[in-house]
Write an enzyme that holds these catalytic residues in place. Structure first.
Site, PDB file in Angstrom:
ATOM      1  N   SER A 151       0.866  -1.082  -0.071  1.00 43.61           N
ATOM      2  CA  SER A 151      -0.065  -0.086  -0.083  1.00 43.61           C
ATOM      3  C   SER A 151       0.790   1.426  -0.047  1.00 43.61           C
ATOM      4  CB  SER A 151      -0.913  -0.011   1.276  1.00 43.61           C
ATOM      5  OG  SER A 151      -1.720   1.000   1.101  1.00 43.61           O
ATOM      6  N   HIS A 152       0.756   2.065   1.078  1.00 47.37           N
ATOM      7  CA  HIS A 152       1.400   3.259   1.101  1.00 47.37           C
ATOM      8  C   HIS A 152       2.855   3.205   1.709  1.00 47.37           C
ATOM      9  CE1 HIS A 152      -0.835   2.129   4.585  1.00 47.37           C
ATOM     10  NE2 HIS A 152       0.017   2.925   5.372  1.00 47.37           N
ATOM     11  N   LYS A 157     -11.239  -0.276  -0.860  1.00 42.36           N
ATOM     12  CA  LYS A 157     -11.527   1.118  -1.212  1.00 42.36           C
ATOM     13  C   LYS A 157     -10.788   1.708  -2.463  1.00 42.36           C
ATOM     14  CE  LYS A 157      -7.519   1.887   1.977  1.00 42.36           C
ATOM     15  NZ  LYS A 157      -7.475   1.027   2.949  1.00 42.36           N
ATOM     16  N   ASP A 209      -2.431   6.501  -3.193  1.00 47.89           N
ATOM     17  CA  ASP A 209      -1.203   5.802  -2.914  1.00 47.89           C
ATOM     18  C   ASP A 209      -0.561   4.741  -3.837  1.00 47.89           C
ATOM     19  OD1 ASP A 209      -3.387   3.970  -2.559  1.00 47.89           O
ATOM     20  OD2 ASP A 209      -2.407   3.209  -0.691  1.00 47.89           O
ATOM     21  N   ASP A 246      -5.611   2.609  -3.550  1.00 47.18           N
ATOM     22  CA  ASP A 246      -6.738   2.561  -3.183  1.00 47.18           C
ATOM     23  C   ASP A 246      -7.178   3.736  -2.177  1.00 47.18           C
ATOM     24  OD1 ASP A 246      -5.016   1.730  -1.012  1.00 47.18           O
ATOM     25  OD2 ASP A 246      -6.019   0.003  -0.666  1.00 47.18           O
ATOM     26  N   ARG A 247      -6.351   4.599  -1.724  1.00 48.56           N
ATOM     27  CA  ARG A 247      -6.508   5.580  -1.200  1.00 48.56           C
ATOM     28  C   ARG A 247      -6.634   6.960  -1.820  1.00 48.56           C
ATOM     29  NH1 ARG A 247      -2.905   5.482   4.367  1.00 48.56           N
ATOM     30  NH2 ARG A 247      -3.518   3.259   5.305  1.00 48.56           N
ATOM     31  N   ASP A 259      -0.872   1.552  -4.118  1.00 49.79           N
ATOM     32  CA  ASP A 259      -1.818   0.515  -4.861  1.00 49.79           C
ATOM     33  C   ASP A 259      -3.023   0.968  -5.183  1.00 49.79           C
ATOM     34  OD1 ASP A 259      -2.391   0.692  -2.184  1.00 49.79           O
ATOM     35  OD2 ASP A 259      -3.288  -1.178  -2.064  1.00 49.79           O
TER      36      ASP A 259
HETATM   37  C1  G1P Z   1      -3.881   1.508   8.323  1.00 51.36           C
HETATM   38  C2  G1P Z   1      -5.228   2.350   8.483  1.00 51.36           C
HETATM   39  C3  G1P Z   1      -6.579   1.673   8.042  1.00 51.36           C
HETATM   40  C4  G1P Z   1      -6.390   1.074   6.789  1.00 51.36           C
HETATM   41  C5  G1P Z   1      -5.057   0.131   6.518  1.00 51.36           C
HETATM   42  C6  G1P Z   1      -4.898  -0.283   5.379  1.00 51.36           C
HETATM   43  O1  G1P Z   1      -4.024   0.567   9.326  1.00 51.36           O
HETATM   44  O2  G1P Z   1      -5.319   3.072   9.568  1.00 51.36           O
HETATM   45  O3  G1P Z   1      -7.539   2.535   8.425  1.00 51.36           O
HETATM   46  O4  G1P Z   1      -7.397   0.200   6.638  1.00 51.36           O
HETATM   47  O5  G1P Z   1      -3.933   1.068   7.004  1.00 51.36           O
HETATM   48  O6  G1P Z   1      -4.882   0.693   4.361  1.00 51.36           O
HETATM   49  P1  G1P Z   1      -3.386   0.662  10.508  1.00 51.36           P
HETATM   50  O7  G1P Z   1      -1.701   0.739  10.265  1.00 51.36           O
HETATM   51  O8  G1P Z   1      -3.961   1.751  11.317  1.00 51.36           O
HETATM   52  O9  G1P Z   1      -3.688  -0.643  11.386  1.00 51.36           O
HETATM   53 ZN    ZN Z   2      -3.480   1.322  -0.247  1.00 56.02          ZN
END
Ligand code: G1P
Ligand code: ZN
Length: 543
Positions: free
Chosen positions: A113-114, A376, A277, A281-282, A279
């Site tokens: 992801s990010h 998302k 981000d 989804d954000r 991938d």
């Molecule tokens: C974080 C975000 C959460 C999201 C997840 C995946 O998780 O807070 O809302 O669903 O990334 O993108 P966390 O690191 O808080 O467990």
């Molecule tokens: Zn992501």
């Protein structure tokens, strides 16, 4: 071709977190590490002979190598066909779209992801079920259990598959279909939103800037914004996906997407800014010199949903994660539809969407989406906003301020303390738990504690219970502080503090959130003993 059974010993650290298994690249590159986890997935999901798998990733470092390994393991584990994105690429929402559209037996998505990428950055892998959504906890727990006991994995001995040309090939009797990663997704967006109105808006001089952050959405944004909607090519910045995201941290927030923020807060700023981000989804939404919090964004999309063709019939309900502000609850109440509060993580929305209970979902962590897929969806949110702006013919800021005037403002901020020693972070959480008995009723400045608990959730659809989802401290005026440990990090602990205060008074809506929340921020530090326990007095990231 020959199927090899490779003897292996289990790893004991392959427990999927909030969103799949995430580790540093060197961890994934250890002999058998990825293979063990993939075999644990295949063993746990009981692959029907000859079924189809969707496969793709965000293009980060190690994506290509991992795709080849997974293709050969899929061939050795009874799959009949794999749909793989060209170049091994699929954004997370596009993967969800493909799984659903072609009714595949779920999919494997490669992404952290990010989180930053590169040889020393992060890598990740997760399994999505046939509904297109992240595997629920009972599946991830089964995968983890299997990963701790398996003794061998199966892999085909074969040369690598050509991934850069679309088309079909054979891999030991399994079909590999290299598909266009963008086309199906773009088509779906066209069906949901009024592309004609957005095209007109852009043709009329409305200026858009989208930051793909050198991550997966570059090609998607080019196709949709530039090709289909007619935006100038320069509207998409950092459009070329790179395996290390150009050294950046592909998280669309005010800290990490500062390049975009500088443009939107600079001289001659465009009318609309957005970022996604690693991938895809954000999303982050900006107006001219204006930031829309993700919690407000969810509420505003819900309140204006009827303006988008795909949602013109109305919404069944809304769901938000527990730490997300209650702004959406107010809209749901006004619309006379239910609003569900779920634990953090997209996987908790799937059942509600499958059961037709909710249409829109959102998290404060820059995640918004709907039942069009089961993830998302960053570009979806951007298009939804553009559709609303085109229909209302108002600026982003004007739309948000009108919304606050009508519903009141849920002033909101999240403070992250990253890279804390595990002991310190666990100590803070334990201390909070230990305070549960004495906190209720306590007065602190202008606030009085009304309740505190550790959030637990009973899924209304399947009755499953998830406990320990974050400490909530509620105050008598409806304000709230939530403490939670991240489940996606790969090093040390990250403590997230979520702060929310409700402000109905329009004359105070101009205040900066950090100013409006200053007293709550102090209270959070004092009840958690964070400074004493961690030696930190400033968060790493404020969103
Ligand atoms: C974080 C975000 C959460 C999201 C997840 C995946 O998780 O807070 O809302 O669903 O990334 O993108 P966390 O690191 O808080 O467990
Ligand atoms: Zn992501």
């Amino acid at each position: 071709m020959n199927i090899r059974k490779v003897s292996t010993t289990p790893f004991n650290d392959q427990k999927p977190g909030t969103s799949g298994l995430r580790k540093r690249v060197p961890v994934f590159r250890q002999a058998h590490y990825l293979e063990n986890f993939v075999q644990a997935i295949f063993d746990s999901i009981e692959v029907p002979q000859g079924t189809t798998l969707t496969l793709g990733g965000d293009g980060r470092y190690y994506n290509r190598e991992a795709i080849q390994i997974i293709l050969k393991m899929a061939a050795a584990n009874g799959f009949g066909r794999v749909l793989v994105g060209q170049g091994g690429i699929l954004s997370t929402p596009a993967a969800s779209c493909i799984i659903r559209k072609y009714a595949t037996f779920g999919g494997i998505i490669l992404s952290a992801s990010h989180n930053p990428g590169g040889p020393d950055g992060d890598f990740g892998i997760k399994y999505n079920t046939p509904n297109g959504g992240p595997a629920p906890e009972k599946v991830t727990e089964a995968i983890f259990a299997r990963s701790k006991e398996l003794t061998e994995y199966r892999i085909l001995d074969a040369p690598d598959v050509a991934l850069d040309e679309m088309g079909e090939s054979d891999l030991g009797g399994m079909r590999v279909q290299v598909i266009d990663p963008v086309a199906d997704y773009a088509k779906m967006m066209e069906a949901l939103f009024d592309f004609g109105a957005i095209r007109q808006l852009l043709a009329g001089g409305f200026r858009l800037k989208f930051d793909a952050m050198h991550a997966v959405t570059g090609p998607y944004a080019q196709e949709i914004f530039v090709k289909r909607l007619g935006a100038p090519a320069a509207s998409v910045m950092n459009a070329v996906p790179l395996p290390d995201f150009g050294g950046g941290h592909p998280d669309p927030n005010l800290t990490y997407a500062h390049e975009l923020v500088e443009v939107l807060y600079g001289a001659d700023a465009p009318d609309f800014g957005a970022a996604s981000d690693g991938d895809g989804d954000r999303n982050m939404i900006l107006g001219q010199r204006f930031f829309v919090t993700p919690s407000d964004s969810l509420a505003i999309l819900a309140a204006n949903a009827q303006l988008a063709p795909g949602y013109a019939q109305g919404l069944a309900g809304i769901a938000r994660s527990m730490p997300t502000s209650a702004a959406a609850d107010r809209v749901a109440q006004a619309l006379g539809i239910p609003c569900f509060e779920t634990p953090t993580g997209w996987k908790f929305f799937g059942n509600l969407m499958d059961a037709g209970e909710v249409t829109l979902c959102g998290e404060e962590s820059f995640g918004t989406g709907s039942d069009h897929v089961r993830e998302k969806d960053g570009l979806w949110a951007v298009l939804f906003w553009l559709n609303i702006v085109a229909a209302r013919k108002q600026s982003v800021e004007a739309i948000v301020r009108e919304h606050w005037a009508k519903f009141g403002r849920n002033v909101y901020s999240r403070h992250d303390y990253e890279g804390l020693p595990l002991d310190a972070a666990n100590g803070v959480m334990k201390h909070l738990h230990d305070s549960f008995a004495t906190l209720p009723g306590t007065k602190m400045g202008s606030y009085q504690v009304q309740f505190c608990d550790d959030f637990s959730y009973t899924d209304p659809v399947d009755g499953s219970v998830s406990t320990g989802q974050g400490v909530r401290i509620g105050f008598s005026d409806g304000s709230r502080i939530v403490f939670r440990l991240s489940g996606t990090g790969t090093e040390g602990a990250t403590l997230r503090i979520y702060l929310e205060a409700y402000e109905p008074d329009v004359s105070k809506h101009h205040l900066d959130a950090q100013v409006a929340l200053a007293e709550l921020i102090e209270i959070a530090a004092s009840i958690s003993e964070l400074r004493e326990r961690s030696g930190r007095d400033q968060p790493t990231v404020i969103t």
